[in-house]
Scaffold this active site. Structure first.
Site, PDB file in Angstrom:
ATOM      1  N   GLU A 228       0.798  -1.224   0.000  1.00  0.00           N
ATOM      2  CA  GLU A 228       0.000   0.000   0.000  1.00  0.00           C
ATOM      3  C   GLU A 228       0.831   1.275   0.000  1.00  0.00           C
ATOM      4  O   GLU A 228       0.562   2.179  -0.788  1.00  0.00           O
ATOM      5  CB  GLU A 228      -0.935  -0.008   1.207  1.00  0.00           C
ATOM      6  CG  GLU A 228      -1.897  -1.192   1.217  1.00  0.00           C
ATOM      7  CD  GLU A 228      -2.732  -1.253   2.470  1.00  0.00           C
ATOM      8  OE1 GLU A 228      -3.754  -0.544   2.531  1.00  0.00           O
ATOM      9  OE2 GLU A 228      -2.372  -2.011   3.391  1.00  0.00           O
TER      10      GLU A 228
ATOM     11  N   ARG B  49      -8.642  -0.392  -6.278  1.00  0.00           N
ATOM     12  CA  ARG B  49      -8.932   0.969  -6.735  1.00  0.00           C
ATOM     13  C   ARG B  49     -10.206   1.495  -6.078  1.00  0.00           C
ATOM     14  O   ARG B  49     -11.145   0.752  -5.816  1.00  0.00           O
ATOM     15  CB  ARG B  49      -9.136   1.000  -8.256  1.00  0.00           C
ATOM     16  CG  ARG B  49      -7.990   0.488  -9.059  1.00  0.00           C
ATOM     17  CD  ARG B  49      -8.365   0.263 -10.513  1.00  0.00           C
ATOM     18  NE  ARG B  49      -8.357   1.502 -11.290  1.00  0.00           N
ATOM     19  CZ  ARG B  49      -9.427   1.992 -11.883  1.00  0.00           C
ATOM     20  NH1 ARG B  49     -10.596   1.419 -11.763  1.00  0.00           N
ATOM     21  NH2 ARG B  49      -9.325   3.092 -12.607  1.00  0.00           N
TER      22      ARG B  49
ATOM     23  N   ASP C 142      -4.011   4.369  -0.122  1.00  0.00           N
ATOM     24  CA  ASP C 142      -3.012   4.826   0.838  1.00  0.00           C
ATOM     25  C   ASP C 142      -1.751   5.339   0.159  1.00  0.00           C
ATOM     26  O   ASP C 142      -1.101   6.258   0.653  1.00  0.00           O
ATOM     27  CB  ASP C 142      -2.676   3.701   1.820  1.00  0.00           C
ATOM     28  CG  ASP C 142      -3.760   3.534   2.867  1.00  0.00           C
ATOM     29  OD1 ASP C 142      -3.967   4.465   3.658  1.00  0.00           O
ATOM     30  OD2 ASP C 142      -4.421   2.484   2.880  1.00  0.00           O
TER      31      ASP C 142
END
Length: 975
Positions: free
Chosen positions: A598, A677, A639
């Protein structure tokens, strides 16, 4: 604007769209006249006309006139009473919602491919759309249903064959729906539970995808047959569906092991119920008696099992003086000589079979058969009342009874009641249900009844192949740190030290050794904290349910190879314990463990971590043995964007994919990339077709997993016709990316340019967002971020921890807040600085060449341009002027200057003269909303100003929440 809209560039018929907007707007105005009276209605219309004039003046560049008109709107809103705030907010909000319904109705898509090798590519394609409960769906489910009904009415209104009377009745139906919409409370008065969210996801399947998927597969099959001469195989599953609703426990303490178990049982109940409806319809349709030998044998075997289960059946046999062999002969003769017999004169085998079925399949609690209610007897009469029963109906009746048992078993498990069903009496896997259905299909084909076989029966077989026995397999997700805490408790109890304090080599040695062993590691007497116990309980439920109900185990915040092996070990331990208690192997196989990368740092390390994992012989053998040599890797867009800005996140995601593809290729392991997404550009959203086509070469080889979140689930799959279009977009994009992979950077210096843009962009972004001490205060003042927690849009908290700054705020409310103020800052902040830096070094021609020739770079610039087009700095300034401390308003002006610099640089690179020049539909749709969206933004500012001085005022709080809903509807995305 939903990003779904942007997939359809020039395909909307604006005349028809305007006609529907006009129709719905007039009906809503009539409703407002009745419900709130002419005085308020006049105010709504006055503000709308002023806002329309503001838009017109800005379009022609007369800023002074636009500013004067904006001041008039301010005066109108300053003079409104508290009691007027809610109905005004509701009026503009409903106008935007109805325009959104009209827009959804008018989306079209054309998808056609003609490659010679399309057959194998489509037949073997595996795309999985994973629906998540990320809290970005602001509409209550009740309002969603009403919006869907209005959409259906608009669809019917398009028909040219409606009579004048039918047209009038349709308008009356629309009046009723819009009136009901107005009289319904828009606001959730309580926060949804994970079970509520799971029910919402299952409802999408039941109401939309259940109908859309067979249509979609028929279109694919027709296209294949046209281009290759062969239809789509019945067993092909080019699209499947997964879910996180009830399985995503990362940062959500409300998702427990029991919730996960109950969601899986509920999904199985709904699946069995849906199949029951289809089987009942199929039984009515398949009245034919002609069948092949295998089906006749299968029907005979069903009969024999019934004979053995019921003494009543024995009596029936004796009275008919028939033996089992005679029954088989009768069935076979019936299947061969059906043309010579009258339907009114059934064979003796059919009569005996009917008697057998009426005797029941099971004996429960001392009774001869399952009791039937009077209603059930009327709806499903016993077979003895139907002497014309056919072999297909025998088989389908058997299927029906097993589905009833499957459904009843789920009810008992949900009620924690004991279940003593024999495995042969219910369906556990889709293969078990497919076997008799495929037998029927092959029989009909061999008996020259292909037309019948290709109808409802084919649709049912394809539904079973796609949806299985769970509709959507549920993924589990948990943060890596939670697994380390569980292993800490275990290693401390065993006096082995503290697992989390070990270095990576020691962790891997320990985990690999334990994974190779056959004895349990966790002693049954271990005492742990409630948090650790919940982690262990989750693995126990995963072992009980297995891969028949569950999909993947996602490890969020993966930063080391040991994070993956830790889950493998905890999973192995739970399966050992559960299989020992059951006295048999656990259902299905172990779950595939998927690392989720992330942050920017983790994305940069992704390739190294995958290589480290694949270098471990045990892990490679495990992938080959249990997961067909397949490794799945998830990439987080949200993130990474909040961490470093949209441009840097896009580039790091691209490079991470390249690294992971190369690592798996080196070890001969197949790869599936899972893209996490969001709906908005700031969270990696955008046109799906463009996104897939711009992935690195080799990253899409016929397989893809991707999340659809929050409001995007409803926008893309809320109506059958839009769902059908979205499924076609996925199939076409993945097919083309597989057959014709996108290009890599043509020259090496393009990578150097990207690195420079990324470095400058990231540094500027972090300086503003994380280093500037005034930014957090500015953000909280200039947006409704602090008030979003009252919206009750999801079960998960908005922050990872109660205290902390931007770093602890989740990506969704971060995007949501900036979308409300129309600044859309996460989509563009830092990009202008990065582009300006390389343009000043003389790289403009290289940038323009990259835009023309490199799909990834073009996609990135187009998405940023889309975000800029949706923003409105005049509205953002209005928030600043009325809500931000004067000492911090300078920061707002600096950010607006940065916006305009970004706009100039992006246009210079793309060669466009104005934003969204290459997407006229997007620009036109944005402009059509402004007469309602602009007043709603200004109303929100006034309500926020008053509410921050009177925080206990419930009327103002309701008005604010309604304005948030309306702006989200107008922007067509939230987080």
């Amino acid at each position: 604007m939903t990003d779904a809209t942007d997939d359809i560039a020039e395909e909307i018929s604006f005349q028809a769209f305007d006609d529907d907007c006009h129709l719905l707007g007039n009906l809503l105005n009539d409703c407002l006249q009745r419900e709130v009276g002419p005085r308020l209605m006049e105010k709504v219309e006055r503000v709308r006309l002023l806002a329309q004039s503001v838009c017109n003046m800005r379009t022609v560049g007369v800023e002074e006139a636009a500013l004067w008109l904006s001041k008039q709107i301010e005066k109108e809103l300053l003079n409104m009473s508290v009691d007027e705030t809610v109905p005004l907010a509701r009026a503009f909000s409903h106008h935007l919602s109805l325009m959104g319904i009209a827009e959804t109705h008018h989306r079209l898509i054309q998808s056609g491919v003609s490659q010679d090798d399309i057959y194998n590519a489509v037949s073997n394609q595996e795309v999985e759309i994973v629906l998540t409960a990320h809290p970005t769906q602001i509409n209550r489910r009740t309002l969603q249903y009403k919006h869907v009904r209005i959409g259906h009415l608009l669809e019917r209104n398009d028909r040219q064959d409606l009579t004048h009377e039918e047209k009038e009745l349709l308008i009356e139906d629309l009046v009723r729906e819009i009136t009901s919409l107005w009289q319904t409370d828009e606001l959730r008065r309580r926060r949804p539970t994970p079970l509520d969210e799971a029910r919402g996801g299952l409802h999408i399947v039941e109401q939309t995808l259940w109908r859309a998927v067979p249509q979609y597969l028929r279109r694919i099959s027709t296209a294949l047959k046209k281009h290759t001469g062969r239809p789509l195989p019945l067993s092909s599953t080019p699209i499947k569906f997964g879910s996180w609703m009830g399985g995503d426990r990362d940062g959500n303490p409300h998702v427990t092991a029991k919730v996960t178990r109950d969601v899986c049982y509920l999904a199985r109940w709904i699946a069995a119920d849906l199949y029951l409806r289809e089987v009942d319809s199929l039984r009515f349709e398949l009245s034919v008696s002609n069948c092949d030998e295998k089906l006749a044998q299968f029907a005979y075997d069903i009969f024999i099992r019934l004979v053995q289960a019921s003494s009543n059946t024995t009596t029936a046999l004796q009275s008919n003086e028939s033996s089992p062999s005679a029954v088989k002969a009768e069935i076979m003769r019936d299947s061969i000589q059906h043309d010579q017999e009258s339907p009114a004169s059934p064979t003796r085998a059919a009569t005996i079979l009917a008697a057998a079925i009426s005797a029941g399949i099971r004996k429960r609690t001392g009774t001869d058969s399952i009791s039937k209610s009077s209603v059930d007897k009327l709806l499903n009469p016993s077979a003895t009342g139907r002497p014309d029963i056919a072999p297909y109906r025998v088989v389908l009746g058997h299927i029906r009874e097993k589905l009833v048992n499957t459904r009843r078993r789920m009810e008992e498990l949900l009620d924690d009641l004991p279940c003593d069903y024999d495995p042969s009496e219910f369906y556990e896997t889709p293969e078990q249900l497919l076997e008799p259905l495929m037998l029927c299909h092959r029989s009909m084909e061999s008996c020259e009844a292909e037309v019948l076989a290709d109808g409802r029966l084919t649709d049912l077989i394809r539904r079973v192949s796609i949806f299985g026995m769970t509709l959507m397999k549920l993924d589990l997700r948990q943060e890596a740190e939670k697994h380390s805490e569980a292993l800490d408790a275990i290693t401390k109890f065993l006096d082995m030290g503290t697992y989390s304090a070990w270095d990576e080599d020691k962790k891997l040695d320990f985990l690999t050794k334990e994974l190779k062993g056959k004895r349990p590691l966790v002693p049954p007497t271990i005492a742990v904290s409630s948090e650790v116990q919940e982690v262990l309980n989750t693995f126990r439920v995963a072992a009980e349910l297995g891969s028949n109900s569950l999909g993947a185990y996602i490890v969020s915040m993966t930063s080391e190879a040991s994070d993956v092996l830790a889950v493998e070990l905890l999973q192995k331990e739970a399966r050992l314990v559960v299989s020992g208690e059951l006295g048999k192997p656990c259902p299905g196989t172990s779950l595939r463990v998927v690392p989720l990368f992330e942050t920017v740092k983790d994305l940069r390390d992704a390739g190294t971590i995958i290589r480290r994992l694949l270098s471990i012989p045990w892990y490679r053998d495990h992938l080959v043995t249990n997961h067909q040599g397949h490794q799945e890797v998830m990439l987080g867009y949200s993130d990474s964007g909040k961490d470093a800005g949209r441009f840097t996140a896009a580039w790091e995601l691209y490079k991470a994919q390249e690294d992971v593809v190369a690592a798996c290729k080196d070890y001969g392991i197949k790869l599936t990339l899972f893209h996490g997404r969001g709906g908005s550009v700031g969270r990696g959203g955008g046109p799906m077709y463009l996104a897939i086509q711009s992935q690195p070469p080799g990253s899409v080889i016929g397989t893809l997993r991707i999340t659809e979140q929050g409001e995007m689930v409803q926008a893309k799959f809320g109506l059958p016709q839009t769902a059908l279009r979205e499924l076609e977009i996925y199939t076409t994009a993945v097919l083309l990316a597989t057959l014709n992979p996108p290009d890599s950077p043509r020259v090496s210096c393009w990578r150097t340019v990207m690195e420079q843009i990324s470095d400058v962009s990231r540094q500027h972004y972090r300086n503003v967002v994380y280093e500037n001490k005034e930014f957090l205060h500015y953000f909280q003042e200039a947006t409704p971020e602090s008030e979003l927690g009252n919206l009750n849009i999801g079960s998960r908290p908005t922050r990872r921890k109660k205290s902390g700054g931007i770093g602890q705020l989740r990506a969704i409310p971060w995007i949501f807040a900036w979308t409300q103020s129309r600044f859309v800052l996460p989509a563009w902040l830092g990009v202008g600085k990065g582009l300006e830096a390389v343009i000043s070094q003389g790289y403009i021609q290289e940038l323009q060449a990259m835009y023309r020739e490199w799909p990834f770079f073009q996609s990135t610039i187009d998405l940023i341009e889309m975000g800029l087009a949706k923003a409105d700095t005049a509205i953002a300034k209005h928030y600043d002027d009325w809500l931000v401390n004067p000492a911090r308003q300078t920061l707002g002006q600096e950010l607006r200057d940065e916006f305009h610099k970004t706009e100039r640089c992006v246009l210079e690179v793309s060669g466009h003269h104005r934003l969204a020049e290459n997407n006229k539909t997007l620009r036109r749709l944005i402009e059509s909303r402004l007469p309602y969206l602009t007043p709603l933004n200004m109303l929100q500012v006034e309500v926020l100003r008053r509410l921050r001085q009177d925080q206990g005022n419930q009327r103002l709080r309701d008005a604010l929440l309604i304005s948030i809903n309306g702006i989200a509807a107008g922007m067509r995305n939230t987080g």
